[in-house]
Design a protein around this motif. Structure first.
Motif, PDB file in Angstrom:
ATOM      1  N   PRO A   1      61.140   5.210 104.873  1.00 26.59           N
ATOM      2  CA  PRO A   1      59.940   5.355 105.698  1.00 26.59           C
ATOM      3  C   PRO A   1      59.952   6.621 106.542  1.00 26.59           C
ATOM      4  CG  PRO A   1      60.686   3.083 105.732  1.00 26.59           C
ATOM      5  CD  PRO A   1      61.755   3.862 105.022  1.00 26.59           C
ATOM      6  N   ALA A   2      61.129   7.079 106.931  1.00 26.83           N
ATOM      7  CA  ALA A   2      61.208   8.296 107.743  1.00 26.83           C
ATOM      8  C   ALA A   2      60.623   9.497 107.006  1.00 26.83           C
ATOM      9  CB  ALA A   2      62.660   8.567 108.122  1.00 26.83           C
ATOM     10  N   ASP A   3      60.738   9.503 105.668  1.00 26.99           N
ATOM     11  CA  ASP A   3      60.168  10.604 104.885  1.00 26.99           C
ATOM     12  C   ASP A   3      58.645  10.621 104.997  1.00 26.99           C
ATOM     13  OD1 ASP A   3      62.710  11.313 103.978  1.00 26.99           O
ATOM     14  OD2 ASP A   3      62.581   9.973 102.248  1.00 26.99           O
ATOM     15  N   VAL A   4      58.035   9.464 105.168  1.00 35.50           N
ATOM     16  CA  VAL A   4      56.585   9.381 105.345  1.00 35.50           C
ATOM     17  C   VAL A   4      56.203   9.771 106.770  1.00 35.50           C
ATOM     18  CG1 VAL A   4      54.575   7.855 105.313  1.00 35.50           C
ATOM     19  CG2 VAL A   4      56.391   7.564 103.601  1.00 35.50           C
ATOM     20  N   PHE A   5      56.950   9.256 107.746  1.00 35.81           N
ATOM     21  CA  PHE A   5      56.614   9.516 109.141  1.00 35.81           C
ATOM     22  C   PHE A   5      56.666  11.000 109.488  1.00 35.81           C
ATOM     23  CE2 PHE A   5      58.387   5.045 110.023  1.00 35.81           C
ATOM     24  CZ  PHE A   5      57.143   4.477 109.805  1.00 35.81           C
ATOM     25  N   GLU A   6      57.561  11.732 108.849  1.00 35.62           N
ATOM     26  CA  GLU A   6      57.687  13.153 109.214  1.00 35.62           C
ATOM     27  C   GLU A   6      56.467  13.964 108.794  1.00 35.62           C
ATOM     28  OE1 GLU A   6      60.215  15.061 105.458  1.00 35.62           O
ATOM     29  OE2 GLU A   6      61.237  14.547 107.321  1.00 35.62           O
ATOM     30  N   GLU A   7      55.627  13.396 107.930  1.00 39.09           N
ATOM     31  CA  GLU A   7      54.404  14.091 107.526  1.00 39.09           C
ATOM     32  C   GLU A   7      53.286  13.928 108.546  1.00 39.09           C
ATOM     33  OE1 GLU A   7      53.745  16.051 104.718  1.00 39.09           O
ATOM     34  OE2 GLU A   7      55.945  16.001 104.676  1.00 39.09           O
ATOM     35  N   PHE A   8      53.422  12.940 109.438  1.00 33.71           N
ATOM     36  CA  PHE A   8      52.363  12.638 110.393  1.00 33.71           C
ATOM     37  C   PHE A   8      52.954  12.574 111.798  1.00 33.71           C
ATOM     38  CE2 PHE A   8      51.203  10.374 106.423  1.00 33.71           C
ATOM     39  CZ  PHE A   8      50.035  11.046 106.125  1.00 33.71           C
ATOM     40  N   ALA A   9      52.827  13.639 112.528  1.00 32.89           N
ATOM     41  CA  ALA A   9      53.402  13.672 113.877  1.00 32.89           C
ATOM     42  C   ALA A   9      52.726  12.678 114.809  1.00 32.89           C
ATOM     43  CB  ALA A   9      53.289  15.083 114.455  1.00 32.89           C
ATOM     44  N   ASP A  10      51.465  12.334 114.523  1.00 31.98           N
ATOM     45  CA  ASP A  10      50.710  11.475 115.442  1.00 31.98           C
ATOM     46  C   ASP A  10      50.698  10.011 115.027  1.00 31.98           C
ATOM     47  OD1 ASP A  10      49.209  12.017 113.170  1.00 31.98           O
ATOM     48  OD2 ASP A  10      47.315  11.719 114.205  1.00 31.98           O
ATOM     49  N   LEU A  11      51.341   9.666 113.922  1.00 32.57           N
ATOM     50  CA  LEU A  11      51.310   8.270 113.494  1.00 32.57           C
ATOM     51  C   LEU A  11      51.968   7.381 114.524  1.00 32.57           C
ATOM     52  CD1 LEU A  11      51.979   8.233 109.663  1.00 32.57           C
ATOM     53  CD2 LEU A  11      49.881   7.754 110.887  1.00 32.57           C
ATOM     54  N   GLY A  12      51.330   6.280 114.776  1.00 33.74           N
ATOM     55  CA  GLY A  12      51.846   5.360 115.781  1.00 33.74           C
ATOM     56  C   GLY A  12      51.288   5.627 117.162  1.00 33.74           C
ATOM     57  N   THR A  13      50.567   6.773 117.337  1.00 34.96           N
ATOM     58  CA  THR A  13      49.949   7.077 118.629  1.00 34.96           C
ATOM     59  C   THR A  13      48.639   6.321 118.757  1.00 34.96           C
ATOM     60  OG1 THR A  13      50.896   9.289 118.585  1.00 34.96           O
ATOM     61  CG2 THR A  13      49.042   8.933 120.075  1.00 34.96           C
ATOM     62  N   PRO A  14      48.391   5.645 119.868  1.00 38.99           N
ATOM     63  CA  PRO A  14      47.147   4.885 120.011  1.00 38.99           C
ATOM     64  C   PRO A  14      45.927   5.781 119.795  1.00 38.99           C
ATOM     65  CG  PRO A  14      48.663   4.334 121.782  1.00 38.99           C
ATOM     66  CD  PRO A  14      49.260   5.508 121.051  1.00 38.99           C
ATOM     67  N   GLN A  15      44.978   5.290 119.027  1.00 41.07           N
ATOM     68  CA  GLN A  15      43.755   6.025 118.772  1.00 41.07           C
ATOM     69  C   GLN A  15      42.560   5.191 119.182  1.00 41.07           C
ATOM     70  OE1 GLN A  15      43.490   7.401 114.768  1.00 41.07           O
ATOM     71  NE2 GLN A  15      45.435   8.465 114.820  1.00 41.07           N
ATOM     72  N   ARG A  16      41.503   5.860 119.595  1.00 40.39           N
ATOM     73  CA  ARG A  16      40.305   5.130 119.988  1.00 40.39           C
ATOM     74  C   ARG A  16      39.604   4.609 118.749  1.00 40.39           C
ATOM     75  NH1 ARG A  16      36.898   8.679 124.094  1.00 40.39           N
ATOM     76  NH2 ARG A  16      35.769   6.723 124.249  1.00 40.39           N
ATOM     77  N   VAL A  17      38.995   3.447 118.892  1.00 41.15           N
ATOM     78  CA  VAL A  17      38.296   2.815 117.788  1.00 41.15           C
ATOM     79  C   VAL A  17      36.856   3.312 117.762  1.00 41.15           C
ATOM     80  CG1 VAL A  17      37.478   0.593 116.904  1.00 41.15           C
ATOM     81  CG2 VAL A  17      39.769   0.798 117.889  1.00 41.15           C
ATOM     82  N   ALA A  18      36.346   3.514 116.555  1.00 44.87           N
ATOM     83  CA  ALA A  18      34.995   4.048 116.434  1.00 44.87           C
ATOM     84  C   ALA A  18      33.970   3.179 117.143  1.00 44.87           C
ATOM     85  CB  ALA A  18      34.626   4.182 114.951  1.00 44.87           C
ATOM     86  N   GLY A  19      34.170   1.901 117.123  1.00 45.45           N
ATOM     87  CA  GLY A  19      33.228   0.995 117.766  1.00 45.45           C
ATOM     88  C   GLY A  19      33.179   1.196 119.264  1.00 45.45           C
ATOM     89  N   GLN A  20      34.284   1.698 119.833  1.00 38.47           N
ATOM     90  CA  GLN A  20      34.320   1.935 121.273  1.00 38.47           C
ATOM     91  C   GLN A  20      33.808   3.321 121.622  1.00 38.47           C
ATOM     92  OE1 GLN A  20      38.494   1.434 121.745  1.00 38.47           O
ATOM     93  NE2 GLN A  20      38.363  -0.764 122.085  1.00 38.47           N
ATOM     94  N   ALA A  21      33.917   4.236 120.659  1.00 34.89           N
ATOM     95  CA  ALA A  21      33.606   5.620 120.970  1.00 34.89           C
ATOM     96  C   ALA A  21      32.279   6.088 120.393  1.00 34.89           C
ATOM     97  CB  ALA A  21      34.724   6.533 120.423  1.00 34.89           C
TER      98      ALA A  21
END
Length: 375
Positions: free
Chosen positions: A289-309
């Motif tokens: 899984p670490a090989d996948v995570f290194e491609e996305f620096a922001d994965l796991g960072t909370p993101q706003r939901v479209a319904g809220q924004a």
């Protein structure tokens, strides 16, 4: 702009427009672009509809709904009375913005479970139905790691790799979304009834673009695959033969700019050949899984939901449709990223606003994910 469609009149109009025999999804999309929401489409005279749609589609739309259509509408409205059931259309704030990257995004989604799960950061896991024991263990390992990081695992509820990924993902906070090629009220294969209930009970979701009661057909599953590809930030292929539906999902993901990952295997194994083919074509070889995570620096960072924004586009008299972007959307084509930067809007909010403008005929989507103002 509503979060989801629940008003019986609106539901009936969407069901009629999207399930009337002889009216293709492309024709329905063109009618929405020309006249607005389905109620407006269905109120048009045949001559006006004929300016946009082919004669057979016009005749079907102006005809009185038959008993089968009335039953389909009634069934959908009764289904919506059950908690955690939702119909999300392209005009709703809950519509996943990532699906708009598709050339043919689904007009309607039927959702059983937590609709907000479709807005969450996610990764897809797909693979062989007749997977090896090691392949299923690999799917479980990666799905568990993704879910523990707060990422939703998207897959297709099929036998083998899909089922292993779903089962592992629901144990973590990221949970899972199952995209199915049947009506969302049908579990296919039938042996996954228990798994489907566990997904919903755990806070995941089962989603389909097909109306309630639709059985599984061979041509439905490639369409299902494009939704998996679009919802996810990237797609991991665990095991696949050289002519596998998983490779279709990977190709679709690559075409819309998603990352593709593949787990290698023995050169003598039939179910490794599809993964090796993807790697030769540019997919990233992954061993953990670490090989996948290194491609996305922001994965796991909370993101706003479209319904809220989401930004509601006012239809009151005197409000110019493009004003929601503060002049950032002009008559000259502008890329989506540039539009977001100019307007100071997050992607989900801009996508929702653009969709409303497109339905209102005030904006046009151009090749290359560019937009321009029309009114």
């Amino acid at each position: 702009m509503t979060v989801s469609t629940r008003d019986p009149t609106e539901v009936a109009a969407w069901v009629r427009l999207t399930t009337t025999p002889g009216v293709s999804a492309r024709t329905a999309r063109n009618l929405l672009a020309a006249f607005g929401l389905p109620e407006a489409v269905l109120s048009q005279e045949a001559a006006r509809l004929g300016e946009v749609a082919e004669p057979a589609a016009v005749r079907a739309l102006v005809a009185r709904p038959d008993e089968a259509m009335a039953e389909r509408i009634d069934r959908t409205c009764r289904w919506l009375d059950v908690p955690d059931h939702a119909v999300v259309t392209m005009a709703d704030a809950a519509y996943p913005a990532r699906l708009l990257d598709l050339a043919d995004p689904p007009l309607v989604l039927y959702i059983n479970g937590n609709a907000a799960r479709l807005q969450a950061p996610s990764l897809g896991i797909v693979g062989a139905r007749h997977a090896t024991a090691q392949g299923e263990r690999n799917a479980q390992l990666f799905a568990q790691a993704f879910s523990e990081k707060g990422l939703t695992v998207v897959s297709g509820l099929a036998l083998g790799i899909d089922a292993a990924a779903h089962a592992a993902a629901i144990e973590g906070p990221g949970n899972t979304v199952a995209v199915v090629g049947t009506g969302v009220d049908i579990v296919y294969p039938a042996r996954h009834h228990g798994l489907a209930h566990r997904i919903v009970d755990a806070g995941g979701a089962i989603v389909s673009e097909f109306p309630l009661g639709t059985p599984g057909r061979a041509n439905h599953f490639p369409r299902r695959n494009r939704i998996i590809a679009a919802l996810a930030r990237g797609v991991l292929v665990v095991e696949a033969a050289e002519r596998s539906g998983s490779l279709i999902t990977a190709r679709l993901a690559s075409e819309i700019g998603r990352e593709v990952f593949a787990i290698p295997g023995s050169i003598h194994a039939e179910l490794s050949r599809g993964c090796h083919k993807l790697i030769r074509q540019g997919a990233k070889l992954v061993e953990s899984p670490a090989d996948v995570f290194e491609e996305f620096a922001d994965l796991g960072t909370p993101q706003r939901v479209a319904g809220q924004a989401a930004v509601a586009v006012s239809r009151e008299a005197g409000t110019m449709p493009g004003d929601v972007f503060g002049g950032a959307l002009s008559y000259d084509p502008v890329s989506f990223d540039a539009l977001c930067e100019r307007a100071g809007m997050i992607a989900e909010a801009a996508s929702a606003a653009l969709l409303q403008l497109e339905l209102a005929g005030a904006a046009e989507r151009l090749p290359g994910n560019r937009f321009r103002r029309l009114a």
